[in-house]
Design a protein around this motif. Structure first.
Motif, PDB file in Angstrom:
ATOM      1  N   MET A  74       0.788  -1.233  -0.080  1.00  0.00           N
ATOM      2  CA  MET A  74       0.018  -0.231  -0.005  1.00  0.00           C
ATOM      3  C   MET A  74       0.939   1.226  -0.099  1.00  0.00           C
ATOM      4  N   SER A  75       1.986   1.249   0.782  1.00  0.00           N
ATOM      5  CA  SER A  75       2.792   2.613   0.784  1.00  0.00           C
ATOM      6  C   SER A  75       3.476   2.895  -0.524  1.00  0.00           C
ATOM      7  N   VAL A  76       3.533   1.834  -1.347  1.00  0.00           N
ATOM      8  CA  VAL A  76       4.074   1.998  -2.648  1.00  0.00           C
ATOM      9  C   VAL A  76       3.139   2.703  -3.802  1.00  0.00           C
ATOM     10  N   GLU A  77       1.939   2.177  -3.637  1.00  0.00           N
ATOM     11  CA  GLU A  77       0.858   2.589  -4.617  1.00  0.00           C
ATOM     12  C   GLU A  77       0.912   4.094  -4.796  1.00  0.00           C
ATOM     13  N   VAL A  78       1.003   5.154  -3.785  1.00  0.00           N
ATOM     14  CA  VAL A  78       1.300   6.496  -4.264  1.00  0.00           C
ATOM     15  C   VAL A  78       2.037   6.959  -5.139  1.00  0.00           C
ATOM     16  N   ILE A  79       3.204   6.138  -5.202  1.00  0.00           N
ATOM     17  CA  ILE A  79       4.266   6.409  -6.367  1.00  0.00           C
ATOM     18  C   ILE A  79       3.891   5.983  -7.537  1.00  0.00           C
ATOM     19  N   TYR A  80       3.217   5.071  -7.912  1.00  0.00           N
ATOM     20  CA  TYR A  80       2.674   4.588  -9.165  1.00  0.00           C
ATOM     21  C   TYR A  80       1.731   5.894  -9.606  1.00  0.00           C
ATOM     22  N   LYS A  81       1.058   6.466  -8.857  1.00  0.00           N
ATOM     23  CA  LYS A  81       0.111   7.692  -9.391  1.00  0.00           C
ATOM     24  C   LYS A  81       1.054   8.930  -9.619  1.00  0.00           C
ATOM     25  N   LEU A  82       2.109   8.852  -8.933  1.00  0.00           N
ATOM     26  CA  LEU A  82       2.956  10.326  -9.382  1.00  0.00           C
ATOM     27  C   LEU A  82       3.828  10.233 -10.683  1.00  0.00           C
ATOM     28  N   VAL A  83       4.228   9.016 -10.854  1.00  0.00           N
ATOM     29  CA  VAL A  83       5.396   8.724 -11.763  1.00  0.00           C
ATOM     30  C   VAL A  83       4.706   8.489 -13.103  1.00  0.00           C
ATOM     31  N   PRO A  84       5.022   9.302 -14.378  1.00  0.00           N
ATOM     32  CA  PRO A  84       4.591   8.947 -15.643  1.00  0.00           C
ATOM     33  C   PRO A  84       4.656   7.414 -16.168  1.00  0.00           C
ATOM     34  N   GLY A  85       3.710   7.130 -16.775  1.00  0.00           N
ATOM     35  CA  GLY A  85       3.490   5.807 -17.262  1.00  0.00           C
ATOM     36  C   GLY A  85       4.874   5.279 -17.781  1.00  0.00           C
ATOM     37  N   ARG A  86       5.511   6.018 -18.494  1.00  0.00           N
ATOM     38  CA  ARG A  86       6.928   5.253 -19.331  1.00  0.00           C
ATOM     39  C   ARG A  86       7.951   5.031 -18.255  1.00  0.00           C
ATOM     40  N   ARG A  87       7.920   5.638 -17.387  1.00  0.00           N
ATOM     41  CA  ARG A  87       9.012   5.572 -16.336  1.00  0.00           C
ATOM     42  C   ARG A  87       8.648   4.532 -15.057  1.00  0.00           C
ATOM     43  N   LEU A  88       7.477   3.984 -15.149  1.00  0.00           N
ATOM     44  CA  LEU A  88       7.118   3.034 -14.189  1.00  0.00           C
ATOM     45  C   LEU A  88       7.755   1.748 -14.241  1.00  0.00           C
ATOM     46  N   VAL A  89       8.187   1.445 -15.225  1.00  0.00           N
ATOM     47  CA  VAL A  89       9.283  -0.076 -15.190  1.00  0.00           C
ATOM     48  C   VAL A  89      10.279   0.525 -14.392  1.00  0.00           C
ATOM     49  N   TRP A  90      10.872   1.379 -14.316  1.00  0.00           N
ATOM     50  CA  TRP A  90      12.176   1.910 -13.375  1.00  0.00           C
ATOM     51  C   TRP A  90      11.698   1.860 -12.083  1.00  0.00           C
ATOM     52  N   VAL A  91      10.671   2.425 -11.764  1.00  0.00           N
ATOM     53  CA  VAL A  91      10.107   2.361 -10.335  1.00  0.00           C
ATOM     54  C   VAL A  91       9.749   0.992  -9.856  1.00  0.00           C
ATOM     55  N   GLU A  92       9.250   0.089 -10.884  1.00  0.00           N
ATOM     56  CA  GLU A  92       8.995  -1.194 -10.414  1.00  0.00           C
ATOM     57  C   GLU A  92      10.368  -2.082 -10.323  1.00  0.00           C
ATOM     58  N   LEU A  93      11.384  -1.494 -11.157  1.00  0.00           N
ATOM     59  CA  LEU A  93      12.674  -2.034 -10.938  1.00  0.00           C
ATOM     60  C   LEU A  93      13.387  -1.805  -9.805  1.00  0.00           C
ATOM     61  N   LEU A  94      13.334  -0.540  -9.349  1.00  0.00           N
ATOM     62  CA  LEU A  94      13.690  -0.119  -7.871  1.00  0.00           C
ATOM     63  C   LEU A  94      13.205  -0.842  -6.916  1.00  0.00           C
ATOM     64  N   ILE A  95      11.872  -0.850  -6.940  1.00  0.00           N
ATOM     65  CA  ILE A  95      11.119  -1.496  -5.634  1.00  0.00           C
ATOM     66  C   ILE A  95      11.331  -2.912  -5.557  1.00  0.00           C
ATOM     67  N   ALA A  96      11.481  -3.623  -6.932  1.00  0.00           N
ATOM     68  CA  ALA A  96      11.939  -5.340  -6.736  1.00  0.00           C
ATOM     69  C   ALA A  96      13.163  -5.513  -6.209  1.00  0.00           C
ATOM     70  N   SER A  97      14.178  -4.219  -6.603  1.00  0.00           N
ATOM     71  CA  SER A  97      15.515  -4.396  -6.152  1.00  0.00           C
ATOM     72  C   SER A  97      15.674  -4.539  -4.741  1.00  0.00           C
ATOM     73  N   CYS A  98      14.891  -3.416  -4.235  1.00  0.00           N
ATOM     74  CA  CYS A  98      14.853  -3.040  -2.694  1.00  0.00           C
ATOM     75  C   CYS A  98      14.519  -4.435  -1.945  1.00  0.00           C
ATOM     76  N   CYS A  99      13.230  -4.883  -2.489  1.00  0.00           N
ATOM     77  CA  CYS A  99      12.596  -5.962  -1.886  1.00  0.00           C
ATOM     78  C   CYS A  99      13.610  -7.422  -1.804  1.00  0.00           C
ATOM     79  N   ALA A 100      13.948  -7.602  -3.085  1.00  0.00           N
ATOM     80  CA  ALA A 100      15.023  -8.756  -3.150  1.00  0.00           C
ATOM     81  C   ALA A 100      16.165  -8.608  -2.359  1.00  0.00           C
ATOM     82  N   LEU A 101      16.701  -7.322  -2.316  1.00  0.00           N
ATOM     83  CA  LEU A 101      17.983  -7.372  -1.069  1.00  0.00           C
ATOM     84  C   LEU A 101      17.499  -7.514   0.137  1.00  0.00           C
TER      85      LEU A 101
END
Length: 170
Positions: A74-101
């Motif tokens: 839930m805390s990440v959902e706000v970010i999806y609304k703030l970032v333009p669509g084309r850049r969301l894959v980079w946000v997802e990559l950052l989130i997944a990298s942090c989670c994986a770490l």
């Protein structure tokens, strides 16, 4: 290769979810039993609270895998609304990298901790407490598979980026 990863992830996440459901059912049942024996029969059970607590720990760690797979943070959902669509894959990559770490740290140190406490026993049961501690590396391992697979599916365009909302399918 990715299809094999998807198949493995589907099975491990399903196994984790079923395990979490079973552990929750056991925990709730034993909690009810504990209340009955303590307050109704005035003869508290010595073992049910320990097992109930241990199964709840397993429930939480196993339930993390389906949560990560669906992107339910839930805390990440706000970010999806703030970032333009084309850049969301980079946000997802950052989130997944942090989670994986974090999950890799949990697997590593959870395994070390589980091995370290092997000689300690759960009170009233005579069972090694390492069975309860093992929930951490096992659950984090399932969740790590889910995080990596979710990211791979999103990069391949097989899944939408962002959380899955009610009525949508991954």
């Amino acid at each position: 290769m990715l299809q094999l990863l998807y198949g493995i992830e589907r099975q491990t996440t399903r196994l984790a979810l079923m395990g979490a459901i079973v552990m929750l059912a056991i925990s709730v049942t034993l909690g009810f039993y504990q209340v009955l024996t303590r307050f109704v029969f005035d003869a508290p059970s010595t073992w049910s609270e320990v097992i109930s607590r241990s199964t709840m720990i397993w429930c939480v760690f196993l339930g993390a895998a389906p949560g990560f797979r669906g992107g339910f943070m839930m805390s990440v959902e706000v970010i999806y609304k703030l970032v333009p669509g084309r850049r969301l894959v980079w946000v997802e990559l950052l989130i997944a990298s942090c989670c994986a770490l974090v999950l890799m740290v949990l697997v590593y140190f959870g395994t070390l901790m589980t091995l370290r406490v092997q000689s300690q026993m759960l009170s009233g049961l005579g069972i090694s407490i390492s069975w309860a501690y093992a929930a951490m590396p096992v659950g984090a391992g399932f969740a790590l598979i889910a995080v990596v697979t979710r990211l791979a599916a999103q990069i391949q365009g097989q899944e939408s980026i962002g959380p899955v909302h009610e009525g949508e399918h991954a």
